[in-house]
Design a protein around this motif. Structure first.
Motif, PDB file in Angstrom:
ATOM      1  N   SER A   1       0.836  -1.221   0.000  1.00  0.00           N
ATOM      2  CA  SER A   1       0.000   0.000   0.000  1.00  0.00           C
ATOM      3  C   SER A   1       0.860   1.256   0.000  1.00  0.00           C
ATOM      4  O   SER A   1       0.697   2.153   0.824  1.00  0.00           O
ATOM      5  N   ARG A   2       1.731   1.342  -0.964  1.00  0.00           N
ATOM      6  CA  ARG A   2       2.685   2.452  -1.082  1.00  0.00           C
ATOM      7  C   ARG A   2       2.368   3.267  -2.336  1.00  0.00           C
ATOM      8  O   ARG A   2       2.394   2.744  -3.446  1.00  0.00           O
TER       9      ARG A   2
ATOM     10  N   GLN B   1       3.876  12.054   8.001  1.00  0.00           N
ATOM     11  CA  GLN B   1       5.029  11.539   7.261  1.00  0.00           C
ATOM     12  C   GLN B   1       4.655  11.037   5.869  1.00  0.00           C
ATOM     13  O   GLN B   1       5.400  11.200   4.907  1.00  0.00           O
ATOM     14  N   GLY B   2       3.484  10.421   5.723  1.00  0.00           N
ATOM     15  CA  GLY B   2       3.120   9.850   4.437  1.00  0.00           C
ATOM     16  C   GLY B   2       2.469  10.814   3.470  1.00  0.00           C
ATOM     17  O   GLY B   2       2.241  10.464   2.307  1.00  0.00           O
ATOM     18  N   SER B   3       2.137  12.026   3.900  1.00  0.00           N
ATOM     19  CA  SER B   3       1.451  12.973   3.018  1.00  0.00           C
ATOM     20  C   SER B   3       2.371  13.423   1.885  1.00  0.00           C
ATOM     21  O   SER B   3       3.540  13.749   2.114  1.00  0.00           O
ATOM     22  N   ARG B   4       1.834  13.450   0.686  1.00  0.00           N
ATOM     23  CA  ARG B   4       2.630  13.744  -0.507  1.00  0.00           C
ATOM     24  C   ARG B   4       1.780  14.504  -1.521  1.00  0.00           C
ATOM     25  O   ARG B   4       0.579  14.613  -1.399  1.00  0.00           O
ATOM     26  N   HIS B   5       2.441  15.009  -2.567  1.00  0.00           N
ATOM     27  CA  HIS B   5       1.706  15.531  -3.707  1.00  0.00           C
ATOM     28  C   HIS B   5       2.423  15.127  -4.985  1.00  0.00           C
ATOM     29  O   HIS B   5       3.604  14.734  -4.964  1.00  0.00           O
ATOM     30  N   ALA B   6       1.706  15.187  -6.087  1.00  0.00           N
ATOM     31  CA  ALA B   6       2.285  14.848  -7.384  1.00  0.00           C
ATOM     32  C   ALA B   6       1.672  15.752  -8.435  1.00  0.00           C
ATOM     33  O   ALA B   6       0.506  16.160  -8.322  1.00  0.00           O
ATOM     34  N   ILE B   7       2.457  16.085  -9.444  1.00  0.00           N
ATOM     35  CA  ILE B   7       1.949  16.794 -10.620  1.00  0.00           C
ATOM     36  C   ILE B   7       2.086  15.850 -11.802  1.00  0.00           C
ATOM     37  O   ILE B   7       3.186  15.354 -12.098  1.00  0.00           O
ATOM     38  N   LEU B   8       0.957  15.575 -12.453  1.00  0.00           N
ATOM     39  CA  LEU B   8       0.911  14.595 -13.529  1.00  0.00           C
ATOM     40  C   LEU B   8       0.906  15.281 -14.885  1.00  0.00           C
ATOM     41  O   LEU B   8       0.198  16.268 -15.082  1.00  0.00           O
ATOM     42  N   HIS B   9       1.685  14.722 -15.805  1.00  0.00           N
ATOM     43  CA  HIS B   9       1.752  15.177 -17.187  1.00  0.00           C
ATOM     44  C   HIS B   9       1.430  13.995 -18.095  1.00  0.00           C
ATOM     45  O   HIS B   9       1.418  12.839 -17.647  1.00  0.00           O
ATOM     46  N   PRO B  10       1.156  14.240 -19.386  1.00  0.00           N
ATOM     47  CA  PRO B  10       0.778  13.138 -20.269  1.00  0.00           C
ATOM     48  C   PRO B  10       1.765  11.969 -20.227  1.00  0.00           C
ATOM     49  O   PRO B  10       2.979  12.157 -20.321  1.00  0.00           O
ATOM     50  N   GLY B  11       1.221  10.780 -20.038  1.00  0.00           N
ATOM     51  CA  GLY B  11       2.018   9.566 -19.947  1.00  0.00           C
ATOM     52  C   GLY B  11       2.364   9.150 -18.541  1.00  0.00           C
ATOM     53  O   GLY B  11       2.841   8.031 -18.323  1.00  0.00           O
ATOM     54  N   ASP B  12       2.134  10.034 -17.558  1.00  0.00           N
ATOM     55  CA  ASP B  12       2.434   9.696 -16.155  1.00  0.00           C
ATOM     56  C   ASP B  12       1.307   8.851 -15.571  1.00  0.00           C
ATOM     57  O   ASP B  12       0.128   9.031 -15.910  1.00  0.00           O
ATOM     58  N   VAL B  13       1.687   7.948 -14.664  1.00  0.00           N
ATOM     59  CA  VAL B  13       0.726   7.074 -13.987  1.00  0.00           C
ATOM     60  C   VAL B  13       0.934   7.207 -12.487  1.00  0.00           C
ATOM     61  O   VAL B  13       2.061   7.083 -11.993  1.00  0.00           O
ATOM     62  N   LEU B  14      -0.142   7.445 -11.756  1.00  0.00           N
ATOM     63  CA  LEU B  14      -0.085   7.563 -10.297  1.00  0.00           C
ATOM     64  C   LEU B  14      -0.842   6.398  -9.675  1.00  0.00           C
ATOM     65  O   LEU B  14      -1.993   6.131 -10.037  1.00  0.00           O
ATOM     66  N   PHE B  15      -0.196   5.714  -8.727  1.00  0.00           N
ATOM     67  CA  PHE B  15      -0.871   4.664  -7.967  1.00  0.00           C
ATOM     68  C   PHE B  15      -1.323   5.232  -6.634  1.00  0.00           C
ATOM     69  O   PHE B  15      -0.515   5.729  -5.847  1.00  0.00           O
TER      70      PHE B  15
END
Length: 323
Positions: A39-40, A286-300
């Motif tokens: 669960s990561r 500690q586990g809180s995060r963010h991500a910026i997605l661009h075309p072709g990126d995959v986020l789990f």
């Protein structure tokens, strides 16, 4: 870059750390062992490719769905005789506001204003042909307001709709990822897909899902904030109160991304009380995060993890829920 909001600093550089990207391309077996089973959360940049023969999974959607006209994204590559007349659900709202807006308390800092459900300025959910949706909310060829002076213009979001199973011509452009079928349940893992389409500033509030989630960015970019399951008592989950949402105990009543971008107040600050003070503690987990997605990126996004999503441009995303 920073701006002021109600005496507090609104930062375009997030306080949340980025999700690390240890691998540009990851195979299904490694994905299950390193991310799904523990669960990561994981961000896999460029995992989906537009051309066959390139490293990663080939998706024609990456080269076909986007169509720029005089530098403006029209999503013209998604139009065809099959898709044009397909009835789709559309969430209509103010920019940057989600479906929980009318369930949130009003406050001094301007995060929320009470709205009449179904009004020009409130949240509403409609059905319309896919072609009309593109004309009205992507290409802006149809004005969507009974009040010509409405400012800013309302935006429309085709959210959480299984477009691929309803439109065979588009489903061929975005085949399912093998990663969603590689776990202990094999082919029984995958439950359904959703397509999410909208202009800049669409927003899905903080919530959790009872499924594993692979989110693929096809056109444009999005920002995603993630919080671990233990953040539930810090993110203002819906405890009732009516509004457009009724009761959604897996969803936060925070109606916009803005409070997540506020830098912590200084001890000497004389600004008004933050209406969502516990969010700062959630951001510090500690586990809180963010991500910026661009075309072709995959986020789990693992099952039970809280997340919210805001589009930074005209955007198309596809996700798979699996168990």
């Amino acid at each position: 870059m920073t701006t002021k909001l109600g005496g507090r600093i609104l930062s375009s550089s997030k306080a949340l750390p980025l999700i690390p990207c240890p691998k540009r391309s990851i195979g299904p077996r490694d994905f299950v062992e390193e991310y799904q089973l523990p669960s990561r959360p994981g961000l896999f940049q460029g995992l989906v490719r537009g051309k066959e023969g390139e490293q990663g999974t080939s998706w024609p959607a990456l080269r076909k769905w986007s169509k720029l006209v005089r530098g403006v994204e029209t999503l013209g590559g998604m139009r065809n005789p099959e898709s044009e007349r397909l009835m789709v659900p559309v969430e209509v709202s103010r920019p940057g506001r989600g479906y929980m807006e009318s369930s949130s308390p009003s406050n001094e800092e301007g995060f929320v204003r009470s709205k009449r459900k179904g009004s020009d300025q409130g949240w509403q959910r409609l059905e319309m042909p896919f072609g009309i949706f593109l004309d009205a909310f992507i290409q802006r060829e149809i004005a969507w307001s009974s009040s010509p002076s409405s400012s800013p213009p309302l935006i429309g979001y085709m959210a959480q709709f299984d477009l691929l199973s309803s439109c065979e011509s588009l489903s061929k452009d975005a085949p399912s990822l093998p990663h969603s079928k590689a776990g202990p349940r094999s082919d029984r893992e995958q439950w359904r897909s959703n397509v999410w389409i909208g202009p800049e500033d669409t927003f899905t509030p903080i919530h959790s899902d009872p499924y594993e989630n692979l989110l693929v960015q096809v056109v444009g970019s999005k920002r995603v904030h993630l919080f671990p399951p233990e953040a539930g008592h810090l993110i203002y989950l819906d405890r009732g109160g009516g509004g457009a949402s009724s009761l959604q105990p897996n969803t936060s009543i925070v109606p916009t991304e803005d409070p997540l971008l506020l830098l912590p107040p200084q001890p000497s600050s004389s600004s008004p009380l933050d209406p969502f003070p516990d969010l700062q503690e959630a951001l510090a987990l500690q586990g809180s995060r963010h991500a910026i997605l661009h075309p072709g990126d995959v986020l789990f996004i693992p099952r039970g993890w809280y997340h919210c999503v805001r589009s930074l441009s005209t955007s198309v995303s596809v996700n798979w829920w699996f168990r």
